[in-house]
Design a protein around this motif. Structure first.
Motif, PDB file in Angstrom:
ATOM      1  N   UNK A 115       2.744  -3.288  -5.829  1.00 53.16           N
ATOM      2  CA  UNK A 115       3.588  -2.591  -4.848  1.00 53.16           C
ATOM      3  C   UNK A 115       3.048  -2.848  -3.441  1.00 53.16           C
ATOM      4  N   UNK A 116       3.943  -2.693  -2.480  1.00 55.40           N
ATOM      5  CA  UNK A 116       3.588  -2.893  -1.079  1.00 55.40           C
ATOM      6  C   UNK A 116       3.052  -1.569  -0.519  1.00 55.40           C
ATOM      7  N   UNK A 117       1.759  -1.523  -0.276  1.00 56.66           N
ATOM      8  CA  UNK A 117       1.149  -0.286   0.226  1.00 56.66           C
ATOM      9  C   UNK A 117       0.886  -0.353   1.729  1.00 56.66           C
ATOM     10  N   UNK A 118       1.574  -1.243   2.426  1.00 52.46           N
ATOM     11  CA  UNK A 118       1.325  -1.367   3.863  1.00 52.46           C
ATOM     12  C   UNK A 118       1.773  -0.118   4.634  1.00 52.46           C
ATOM     13  N   UNK A 119       2.527   0.771   3.973  1.00 59.18           N
ATOM     14  CA  UNK A 119       2.872   2.049   4.617  1.00 59.18           C
ATOM     15  C   UNK A 119       1.588   2.785   5.023  1.00 59.18           C
ATOM     16  N   UNK A 120       0.554   2.677   4.205  1.00 60.99           N
ATOM     17  CA  UNK A 120      -0.730   3.313   4.532  1.00 60.99           C
ATOM     18  C   UNK A 120      -1.337   2.689   5.792  1.00 60.99           C
ATOM     19  N   UNK A 121      -1.203   1.375   5.920  1.00 63.68           N
ATOM     20  CA  UNK A 121      -1.724   0.699   7.116  1.00 63.68           C
ATOM     21  C   UNK A 121      -1.005   1.200   8.363  1.00 63.68           C
ATOM     22  N   UNK A 123       0.272   4.126   8.775  1.00 64.83           N
ATOM     23  CA  UNK A 123      -0.225   5.475   9.088  1.00 64.83           C
ATOM     24  C   UNK A 123      -1.562   5.376   9.820  1.00 64.83           C
ATOM     25  N   UNK A 124      -2.433   4.483   9.347  1.00 67.41           N
ATOM     26  CA  UNK A 124      -3.734   4.295  10.008  1.00 67.41           C
ATOM     27  C   UNK A 124      -3.527   3.808  11.448  1.00 67.41           C
ATOM     28  N   UNK A 125      -2.586   2.864  11.621  1.00 70.80           N
ATOM     29  CA  UNK A 125      -2.323   2.344  12.965  1.00 70.80           C
ATOM     30  C   UNK A 125      -1.835   3.440  13.905  1.00 70.80           C
ATOM     31  N   UNK A 126      -1.214   4.473  13.334  1.00 70.66           N
ATOM     32  CA  UNK A 126      -0.686   5.563  14.169  1.00 70.66           C
ATOM     33  C   UNK A 126      -1.800   6.459  14.725  1.00 70.66           C
ATOM     34  N   UNK A 127      -3.016   6.356  14.204  1.00 70.52           N
ATOM     35  CA  UNK A 127      -4.064   7.219  14.755  1.00 70.52           C
ATOM     36  C   UNK A 127      -5.342   7.320  13.937  1.00 70.52           C
ATOM     37  N   UNK A 128      -5.431   6.587  12.867  1.00 71.63           N
ATOM     38  CA  UNK A 128      -6.610   6.695  11.993  1.00 71.63           C
ATOM     39  C   UNK A 128      -7.782   5.869  12.478  1.00 71.63           C
TER      40      UNK A 128
END
Lengths: 246, 223
Positions: A115-121, A123-128
């Motif tokens: 699966x494509x889990x780049x959604x997590x990336x 979220x990190x780019x938004x402020x992690x």
């Protein structure tokens, strides 16, 4: 050991998938789950069939690449481990094992079990992260951090971003992941500077991507291979609330 | 702030505050209901019902109460729909993760509790307020609605008692998860206090459910 495997096969992101049944025999009890799939794939290749795609990388339980929803559990029936650290001795001889990809709208299937889990990336780019200028190594004791805070931040930082929390949550919520990433910084002086924007932006991105809402069932902490506690979710709630009212 | 109220965490905050408000309301309601069987006559119950229906402050709070119910229901449905949409393809082998059993059925228990609530409103609240076909009784030269006799008549019917008890058991399921979950949504999670909150939640749930269930059983068998 012999097993019957029911595995999700899907040609590509747009294709309609289906379950295929495979029988595999003579597997050692000390074989890891992924090694068992390697053996199966070799057999498929020998028969000139397409091997089964699945994610894996370090095979040491620390990278977060492997996934697989095995018999109703992300990373399988063992607790506190990723799929690569799961061994076939955790199953009984003759078991039927159902292997599915992570299921969540923001985690679309790319192929078979991948699966494509780049959604997590995103979220990190938004402020992690912590925005600091690079330079010389700071003195270790220049910024005092209470030991308990350092330990709790470290517990949160153990998150490997595998997505098991989303996979197991009945709401496909990413709260444990976001909570771990927010907590890890919120507890430390270096992270406090951007704490407000971080909480707001990461939660906004999480919502935008279509993850579900947390209903405090606790499934995520039960399945997290790094045993991250939902007390971090409470901290995220506090961070988000105070960020909005202050 | 507008983003806050539409965010996932903001919506949960509203759910938890509204839920905790309804939790306190249940206690008040139980107190009044118990007056029906504790006293020898229906007078304290009818007077309490009259007070709740006529007092200015209570009437104002009534809007808050209906607001609380509506917010809790609307946000609950919105959250649930979003949660269903977040997993368009379901698993073949459903989730076997260790979670509290009741947390999985909040929307299901909620639907049945809502059905109960509608019936309940038609049976008592709306009857007294708008339809007016409630028998009157005179205490100290003043007319009161005899809601007490309505309750007793209802609870003399076996199926009503069974339905009522079933609904309250479902409410208990709802509360067993909801009470402690509300605190987690508010960001309250602590090594010492969270187990205490969970314990209070269980005690509250058992006490309130037992209290509500005791009333129809008492009326049916001993009144």
């Amino acid at each position: 050991m012999d097993f019957t495997l029911k595995i999700w096969r899907q040609e590509n992101a747009k294709a309609k998938g289906r379950f295929e049944t495979y029988n595999i025999t003579g597997i050692s009890a000390d074989c890891s789950f992924l090694e068992m799939l390697d053996i199966l794939n070799q057999q498929l290749i020998d028969k000139i069939e397409k091997p089964i795609c699945f994610d894996h990388d370090c095979r040491e339980g620390i990278c977060g690449a492997c996934s697989l929803y095995i018999n109703g559990h992300p990373h399988g029936p063992d607790t506190g481990v990723t799929t690569c650290q799961l061994h076939m001795r955790k199953f009984k001889d003759g078991d039927t094992i159902i292997i599915e990809p992570w299921r969540a709208k923001p985690f679309p299937v790319i192929k078979d079990l991948v699966v494509d889990r780049s959604a997590f990336d995103q979220i990190i780019e938004a402020g992690g992260f912590v925005s600091v200028n690079t330079g010389g190594v700071p003195d270790a004791n220049a910024i005092p951090v209470p030991r308990v805070d350092a330990e709790t931040a470290m517990d949160a930082a153990a998150c490997i971003g595998c997505g098991a929390c989303v996979a197991t949550c009945k709401n496909a919520s990413a709260m444990l992941f976001v909570a771990a990433k927010v907590s890890q910084f919120a507890l430390l002086p270096q992270g406090k500077i951007e704490a407000k924007e971080r909480a707001i932006n990461m939660v906004a991105k999480m919502d935008e991507l279509g993850f579900g809402n947390c209903t405090n069932t606790g499934a995520c902490e039960a399945e997290c291979p790094k045993n991250i506690s939902i007390s971090h979710i409470a901290r995220l709630n506090r961070e988000y609330l105070t960020a909005n009212i202050s | 702030m507008s983003n806050f109220l539409t965010s996932s965490i903001g919506k949960k905050l509203i759910m938890s505050l509204a839920g905790l408000f309804l939790v306190t309301f249940l206690l008040v309601h139980l107190g009044i209901n118990l007056s029906l069987i504790i006293a020898d006559s229906r007078e304290p119950f009818n007077k309490a019902a009259h007070f709740m229906g006529t007092n200015v402050i209570v009437k104002a709070l009534e809007f808050v109460l209906f607001g609380g119910f509506l917010l809790h229901m609307i946000y609950g449905v919105v959250l649930q729909l979003q949660n269903w949409f977040a997993r368009p393809t379901r698993y073949k082998k459903e989730n076997y993760s260790q979670t509290s059993f009741f947390s999985k059925f909040m929307i299901h228990t909620a639907v049945i509790i809502t059905v109960f609530l509608v019936i309940h409103l038609f049976d008592f609240y709306l009857k007294a307020k708008f339809f007016g076909d409630v028998p009157l009784v005179v205490y100290d030269g003043k007319d009161y609605h005899d809601l007490g006799i309505l309750v007793i008549e209802k609870f003399k019917l076996g199926w009503v008692v069974v339905f009522y008890i079933a609904c309250f058991l479902l409410l208990a399921f709802h509360l067993l998860h909801g009470f402690q979950s509300a605190f987690q949504s508010l960001g309250i999670n602590h090594k010492t206090y969270t187990p205490l909150i969970k314990a209070i939640g269980v005690i509250y749930t058992i006490a309130v459910t037992a209290g509500f269930i005791f009333i129809p059983v008492y009326v049916y068998f001993w009144m």
